[in-house]
Design a protein around this motif. Structure first.
Motif, PDB file in Angstrom:
ATOM      1  N   LYS A  23       0.849  -1.199   0.000  1.00 53.91           N
ATOM      2  CA  LYS A  23       0.000   0.000   0.000  1.00 53.91           C
ATOM      3  C   LYS A  23       0.876   1.238   0.000  1.00 53.91           C
ATOM      4  CE  LYS A  23      -4.016  -1.824   2.468  1.00 53.91           C
ATOM      5  NZ  LYS A  23      -4.917  -1.591   3.601  1.00 53.91           N
ATOM      6  N   GLU A  24       0.323   2.318  -0.581  1.00 51.80           N
ATOM      7  CA  GLU A  24       1.030   3.594  -0.580  1.00 51.80           C
ATOM      8  C   GLU A  24       0.284   4.586   0.299  1.00 51.80           C
ATOM      9  OE1 GLU A  24       1.470   4.673  -4.759  1.00 51.80           O
ATOM     10  OE2 GLU A  24       3.587   4.152  -4.576  1.00 51.80           O
ATOM     11  N   TYR A  25       1.054   5.434   0.977  1.00 54.82           N
ATOM     12  CA  TYR A  25       0.500   6.410   1.905  1.00 54.82           C
ATOM     13  C   TYR A  25       1.142   7.771   1.687  1.00 54.82           C
ATOM     14  CZ  TYR A  25      -0.722   2.163   4.492  1.00 54.82           C
ATOM     15  OH  TYR A  25      -1.212   0.937   4.855  1.00 54.82           O
ATOM     16  N   PHE A  26       0.350   8.824   1.901  1.00 54.33           N
ATOM     17  CA  PHE A  26       0.892  10.167   2.010  1.00 54.33           C
ATOM     18  C   PHE A  26       1.203  10.392   3.480  1.00 54.33           C
ATOM     19  CE2 PHE A  26      -1.953  10.868  -1.763  1.00 54.33           C
ATOM     20  CZ  PHE A  26      -0.941  11.077  -2.676  1.00 54.33           C
ATOM     21  N   LEU A  27       2.248  11.187   3.748  1.00 58.15           N
ATOM     22  CA  LEU A  27       2.679  11.415   5.119  1.00 58.15           C
ATOM     23  C   LEU A  27       2.974  12.886   5.345  1.00 58.15           C
ATOM     24  CD1 LEU A  27       3.794  10.375   7.898  1.00 58.15           C
ATOM     25  CD2 LEU A  27       5.986  10.042   6.732  1.00 58.15           C
ATOM     26  N   TRP A  28       2.407  13.414   6.421  1.00 53.88           N
ATOM     27  CA  TRP A  28       2.687  14.770   6.879  1.00 53.88           C
ATOM     28  C   TRP A  28       3.309  14.661   8.257  1.00 53.88           C
ATOM     29  CZ3 TRP A  28      -1.639  13.252   4.380  1.00 53.88           C
ATOM     30  CH2 TRP A  28      -2.076  13.989   3.275  1.00 53.88           C
ATOM     31  N   LEU A  29       4.437  15.329   8.478  1.00 57.36           N
ATOM     32  CA  LEU A  29       5.056  15.393   9.794  1.00 57.36           C
ATOM     33  C   LEU A  29       5.276  16.855  10.140  1.00 57.36           C
ATOM     34  CD1 LEU A  29       7.724  12.567   9.412  1.00 57.36           C
ATOM     35  CD2 LEU A  29       5.611  12.469  10.737  1.00 57.36           C
ATOM     36  N   LYS A  76       6.824  11.173  16.413  1.00 56.42           N
ATOM     37  CA  LYS A  76       8.184  11.490  16.864  1.00 56.42           C
ATOM     38  C   LYS A  76       9.182  10.471  16.324  1.00 56.42           C
ATOM     39  CE  LYS A  76      10.924  11.942  21.064  1.00 56.42           C
ATOM     40  NZ  LYS A  76      10.949  11.775  22.516  1.00 56.42           N
ATOM     41  N   GLN A  77       8.840   9.203  16.419  1.00 54.58           N
ATOM     42  CA  GLN A  77       9.735   8.148  15.919  1.00 54.58           C
ATOM     43  C   GLN A  77       9.909   8.232  14.409  1.00 54.58           C
ATOM     44  OE1 GLN A  77       8.176   4.452  17.442  1.00 54.58           O
ATOM     45  NE2 GLN A  77       9.094   4.766  19.455  1.00 54.58           N
ATOM     46  N   LEU A  78       8.814   8.518  13.683  1.00 57.57           N
ATOM     47  CA  LEU A  78       8.921   8.659  12.227  1.00 57.57           C
ATOM     48  C   LEU A  78       9.831   9.829  11.850  1.00 57.57           C
ATOM     49  CD1 LEU A  78       5.311   7.983  10.903  1.00 57.57           C
ATOM     50  CD2 LEU A  78       7.377   6.686  10.363  1.00 57.57           C
ATOM     51  N   LYS A  79       9.704  10.944  12.572  1.00 59.36           N
ATOM     52  CA  LYS A  79      10.568  12.090  12.296  1.00 59.36           C
ATOM     53  C   LYS A  79      12.031  11.712  12.457  1.00 59.36           C
ATOM     54  CE  LYS A  79       7.275  15.322  14.157  1.00 59.36           C
ATOM     55  NZ  LYS A  79       6.997  16.284  15.206  1.00 59.36           N
ATOM     56  N   GLU A  80      12.334  10.956  13.498  1.00 52.78           N
ATOM     57  CA  GLU A  80      13.714  10.531  13.731  1.00 52.78           C
ATOM     58  C   GLU A  80      14.219   9.632  12.611  1.00 52.78           C
ATOM     59  OE1 GLU A  80      13.720   8.787  17.639  1.00 52.78           O
ATOM     60  OE2 GLU A  80      13.328  10.715  18.610  1.00 52.78           O
TER      61      GLU A  80
END
Length: 106
Positions: free
Chosen positions: A68-74, A99-103
């Motif tokens: 699956k594909e996703y758009f992501l906003w951080l 927070k973990q995704l940003k890292e």
């Protein structure tokens, strides 16, 4: 007797975006580390569906995981995801997952 087997990808492919439909050139990253892949997977599983009409700015990233594909906003206050094939529904990321995704991404 029927046996069902679930198959998960062991990587995440992530691209920076200019807009919903335009990928920023030469930005593809592939994450193969088991912990990093699990961070993406947990973020999806823990995300909370938001009610209402979706009206958002262009996403920062697009990633592919488990077919699956996703758009992501951080952003400073957290993050959001949206399946690319369902742009009428958005999910809020839990603060710790964002927070973990940003890292991982930075």
């Amino acid at each position: 007797m029927t046996v069902l087997v679930a198959c998960s990808e062991n990587n995440v492919k992530l691209n920076e975006l200019v807009s919903f439909s335009k990928v920023k050139t030469e930005t593809e990253k592939t994450y193969t580390d088991e912990l990093e892949v699990e961070i993406f997977r947990n973020a999806i599983e823990h995300a909370i569906k938001l009610d209402g009409i979706v009206d958002v700015v262009d996403p920062m990233y697009k990633f592919k995981l488990d077919g699956k594909e996703y758009f992501l906003w951080l952003h400073d206050a957290g993050g959001s995801i949206m399946e690319t094939n369902d742009t009428h529904t958005i999910y809020k990321l839990l603060e710790e997952d964002a927070k973990q995704l940003k890292e991982v991404v930075n």
